[in-house]
Write a protein that holds these residues in place. Structure first.
Motif, mmCIF file in Angstrom:
data_model
loop_
_atom_site.group_PDB
_atom_site.id
_atom_site.type_symbol
_atom_site.label_atom_id
_atom_site.label_comp_id
_atom_site.label_asym_id
_atom_site.label_seq_id
_atom_site.Cartn_x
_atom_site.Cartn_y
_atom_site.Cartn_z
ATOM 1 N N VAL A 218 22.818 -16.980 -14.116
ATOM 2 C CA VAL A 218 23.520 -15.764 -13.719
ATOM 3 C C VAL A 218 23.555 -14.760 -14.450
ATOM 4 C CG1 VAL A 218 26.064 -15.647 -13.482
ATOM 5 C CG2 VAL A 218 25.066 -17.288 -12.162
ATOM 6 N N TYR A 219 23.371 -13.656 -13.752
ATOM 7 C CA TYR A 219 24.019 -11.749 -15.308
ATOM 8 C C TYR A 219 25.649 -11.519 -14.323
ATOM 9 C CZ TYR A 219 23.302 -7.264 -16.534
ATOM 10 O OH TYR A 219 23.182 -6.395 -17.398
ATOM 11 N N ALA A 220 25.884 -11.402 -15.931
ATOM 12 C CA ALA A 220 26.829 -10.363 -15.883
ATOM 13 C C ALA A 220 26.808 -9.058 -16.546
ATOM 14 C CB ALA A 220 28.160 -11.476 -15.707
ATOM 15 N N PRO A 221 26.580 -8.084 -15.981
ATOM 16 C CA PRO A 221 27.045 -6.844 -16.400
ATOM 17 C C PRO A 221 27.961 -6.682 -17.387
ATOM 18 C CG PRO A 221 26.510 -6.062 -14.133
ATOM 19 C CD PRO A 221 27.019 -7.810 -13.615
ATOM 20 N N GLU A 222 27.940 -6.251 -18.526
ATOM 21 C CA GLU A 222 28.850 -5.636 -19.430
ATOM 22 C C GLU A 222 29.518 -4.593 -19.551
ATOM 23 O OE1 GLU A 222 31.802 -6.576 -21.503
ATOM 24 O OE2 GLU A 222 30.344 -8.199 -22.936
ATOM 25 N N ALA A 223 30.609 -3.924 -19.383
ATOM 26 C CA ALA A 223 31.642 -2.898 -19.526
ATOM 27 C C ALA A 223 32.108 -2.501 -20.209
ATOM 28 C CB ALA A 223 32.777 -2.948 -18.533
ATOM 29 N N ARG A 240 35.485 -8.919 -21.784
ATOM 30 C CA ARG A 240 35.710 -10.821 -19.878
ATOM 31 C C ARG A 240 34.817 -11.327 -20.888
ATOM 32 N NH1 ARG A 240 30.921 -9.915 -20.370
ATOM 33 N NH2 ARG A 240 29.143 -9.106 -18.685
ATOM 34 N N MET A 241 34.812 -12.822 -20.399
ATOM 35 C CA MET A 241 33.791 -13.853 -20.922
ATOM 36 C C MET A 241 33.696 -14.468 -19.347
ATOM 37 S SD MET A 241 36.445 -15.240 -24.862
ATOM 38 C CE MET A 241 37.708 -14.867 -23.407
ATOM 39 N N VAL A 242 32.088 -15.040 -19.627
ATOM 40 C CA VAL A 242 32.399 -15.734 -18.347
ATOM 41 C C VAL A 242 30.829 -17.436 -18.394
ATOM 42 C CG1 VAL A 242 30.168 -15.799 -16.370
ATOM 43 C CG2 VAL A 242 31.538 -13.076 -17.396
ATOM 44 N N TYR A 243 31.428 -18.211 -17.543
ATOM 45 C CA TYR A 243 30.659 -19.276 -18.184
ATOM 46 C C TYR A 243 30.368 -19.900 -16.648
ATOM 47 C CZ TYR A 243 33.654 -18.972 -22.321
ATOM 48 O OH TYR A 243 34.192 -18.114 -23.808
ATOM 49 N N MET A 262 39.492 -4.148 -14.587
ATOM 50 C CA MET A 262 39.528 -3.179 -13.246
ATOM 51 C C MET A 262 38.444 -4.327 -12.491
ATOM 52 S SD MET A 262 42.068 -1.353 -13.742
ATOM 53 C CE MET A 262 41.873 -0.632 -11.802
ATOM 54 N N PRO A 263 38.799 -4.148 -11.684
ATOM 55 C CA PRO A 263 38.159 -5.379 -10.193
ATOM 56 C C PRO A 263 36.394 -4.498 -10.672
ATOM 57 C CG PRO A 263 40.142 -5.477 -9.186
ATOM 58 C CD PRO A 263 39.865 -3.858 -10.774
ATOM 59 N N ARG A 264 36.521 -3.220 -10.047
ATOM 60 C CA ARG A 264 34.932 -2.105 -10.052
ATOM 61 C C ARG A 264 34.680 -2.748 -11.362
ATOM 62 N NH1 ARG A 264 37.718 2.390 -11.263
ATOM 63 N NH2 ARG A 264 37.270 3.177 -9.373
ATOM 64 N N TYR A 265 34.683 -3.107 -12.650
ATOM 65 C CA TYR A 265 33.805 -3.005 -13.695
ATOM 66 C C TYR A 265 33.334 -4.951 -13.674
ATOM 67 C CZ TYR A 265 36.193 0.778 -14.920
ATOM 68 O OH TYR A 265 36.346 1.804 -15.482
ATOM 69 N N LEU A 266 33.879 -5.838 -12.852
ATOM 70 C CA LEU A 266 33.716 -7.142 -12.714
ATOM 71 C C LEU A 266 32.385 -7.788 -11.275
ATOM 72 C CD1 LEU A 266 34.040 -10.280 -14.035
ATOM 73 C CD2 LEU A 266 36.239 -10.415 -12.785
ATOM 74 N N GLN A 267 31.045 -7.858 -12.294
ATOM 75 C CA GLN A 267 30.280 -8.727 -11.140
ATOM 76 C C GLN A 267 29.660 -9.467 -11.607
ATOM 77 O OE1 GLN A 267 28.013 -4.783 -10.287
ATOM 78 N NE2 GLN A 267 29.630 -3.166 -10.022
ATOM 79 N N VAL A 268 29.230 -10.252 -11.029
ATOM 80 C CA VAL A 268 28.347 -11.109 -11.464
ATOM 81 C C VAL A 268 27.715 -11.201 -9.860
ATOM 82 C CG1 VAL A 268 28.124 -14.342 -11.193
ATOM 83 C CG2 VAL A 268 30.566 -12.829 -11.962
ATOM 84 N N PHE A 269 25.911 -11.876 -10.585
ATOM 85 C CA PHE A 269 24.695 -11.864 -10.005
ATOM 86 C C PHE A 269 24.131 -13.342 -10.608
ATOM 87 C CE2 PHE A 269 24.923 -7.556 -11.257
ATOM 88 C CZ PHE A 269 24.438 -6.225 -9.754
ATOM 89 N N VAL A 270 23.961 -13.913 -8.680
ATOM 90 C CA VAL A 270 23.044 -14.989 -8.875
ATOM 91 C C VAL A 270 21.619 -14.541 -8.805
ATOM 92 C CG1 VAL A 270 23.268 -17.565 -8.054
ATOM 93 C CG2 VAL A 270 25.714 -16.447 -8.245
#
Length: 307
Positions: A218-223, A240-243, A262-270
């Motif tokens: 899992v990859y989550a881009p940093e804003a 944000r913290m992603v677990y 903001m929702p646009r800055y929150l993305q998760v890649f599987v």
């Protein structure tokens, strides 16, 4: 990133990385003067697009004799991949607000798309141009598609650069560009609404008979954004913290953003390896999204799969 360049033969991709580290957070397609011989390899920064691929990009060379060469159909498009700025780079943090946000407005984190291609061996010497179409709607350069990139083809015969590298296995290994290109992934978006997210909990199902659970990452881009809603403007708002974990049957992703994001800055890649026998059939089976006060929001994240 507001500079795009073609590098002449004899200059490695490392040169682009050095240049990239000094650039701000948006992307462009302006070029430096450059030269190459027929047969040489050139690398071109072509804006910023999460969706651009070597299989879908169009690249045509028009040489000094006005002959056109379709590089993709000739098999001369070597690779299309993305680079990211060093997280410590000045431009990553202190670019103008529009430069820092344009890629996020288009749905992706700040990145620079790079094209690597060979010049046809029969191309005429003289001034030439590459006409490039990313065939993607998320190019953060702001330049209309297709666009032209100029270069000069010098007399003489060049050769395709194999970008030989040296590592622990010894010198002379040929670079594998496919390792720079995106692995298959499912992208989870939270939309572009105005309500800040304080936390989220997701359950993603997948076909474990097709995809080995231990191969999931899992990859989550940093804003890295300044909060413009306060005076003086300051950083820190959109942390944000992603677990995440998987139990062999499902993937669980938990996100905490105590100050709101903001929702646009929150993305998760599987992400998963190439070469599966079928689609892993990722599906969000449960999603709870909360505001900074812990109240449940009506936001329903979406999942799009890119094999």
């Amino acid at each position: 990133m507001n500079v795009t360049c073609i590098r002449k033969y004899g200059i490695s991709l490392a040169g682009m990385l050095i240049m990239l580290a000094s650039l701000p957070a948006c992307t462009g397609v302006n070029t430096f003067p450059t030269i190459a011989r027929a047969g040489d390899t050139v690398s071109v920064m072509v804006g910023g697009s999460e969706n651009a691929r070597k299989e879908t990009i169009d690249v045509t060379l028009t040489d000094a004799s006005n002959q056109t060469w379709d590089l993709k159909s000739m098999g001369l498009v070597r690779s299309v991949f993305n680079l990211r700025t060093d997280g410590r780079a000045n431009g990553m943090h202190y670019s103008p607000y529009v430069d820092s946000n344009i890629s996020w407005w288009l749905g992706h984190e700040p990145l620079q798309t790079v094209l690597v291609a060979d010049i046809p061996a029969g191309a005429a010497a003289g001034m030439a141009s590459l006409t490039i179409s990313l065939n993607a709607t998320d190019n953060s350069s702001g330049v209309a598609d297709p666009f032209a990139v100029n270069l000069e083809i010098m007399p003489g015969t060049g050769s395709s650069n194999q970008f030989l590298r040296q590592d622990l296995s010894g010198p002379g290994a040929i670079v594998d560009f496919s390792r720079l290109e995106a692995a298959p992934y499912a992208k989870i978006n939270f939309g572009a609404g105005a309500t800040e997210i304080g936390a989220a909990s997701l359950v993603v199902d997948f076909n474990e008979t097709v995809l080995a659970p231990g191969d999931i990452n899992v990859y989550a881009p940093e804003a890295v954004m300044r909060d413009t809603s306060v005076t003086p403007v300051a950083f820190g708002k959109y942390q944000r913290m992603v677990y995440w974990r998987q139990d062999g049957q499902r993937l669980y992703v938990d996100i905490v953003a105590p100050q709101g994001i903001m929702p646009r800055y929150l993305q998760v890649f599987v992400i998963h390896p190439r070469g599966l026998t079928a689609s892993p059939n990722f599906q969000i089976t449960s999603a709870s999204v909360y505001d900074v006060n812990g109240s449940l929001l009506s936001i329903q994240p979406s999942l799009v799969y890119f094999p």
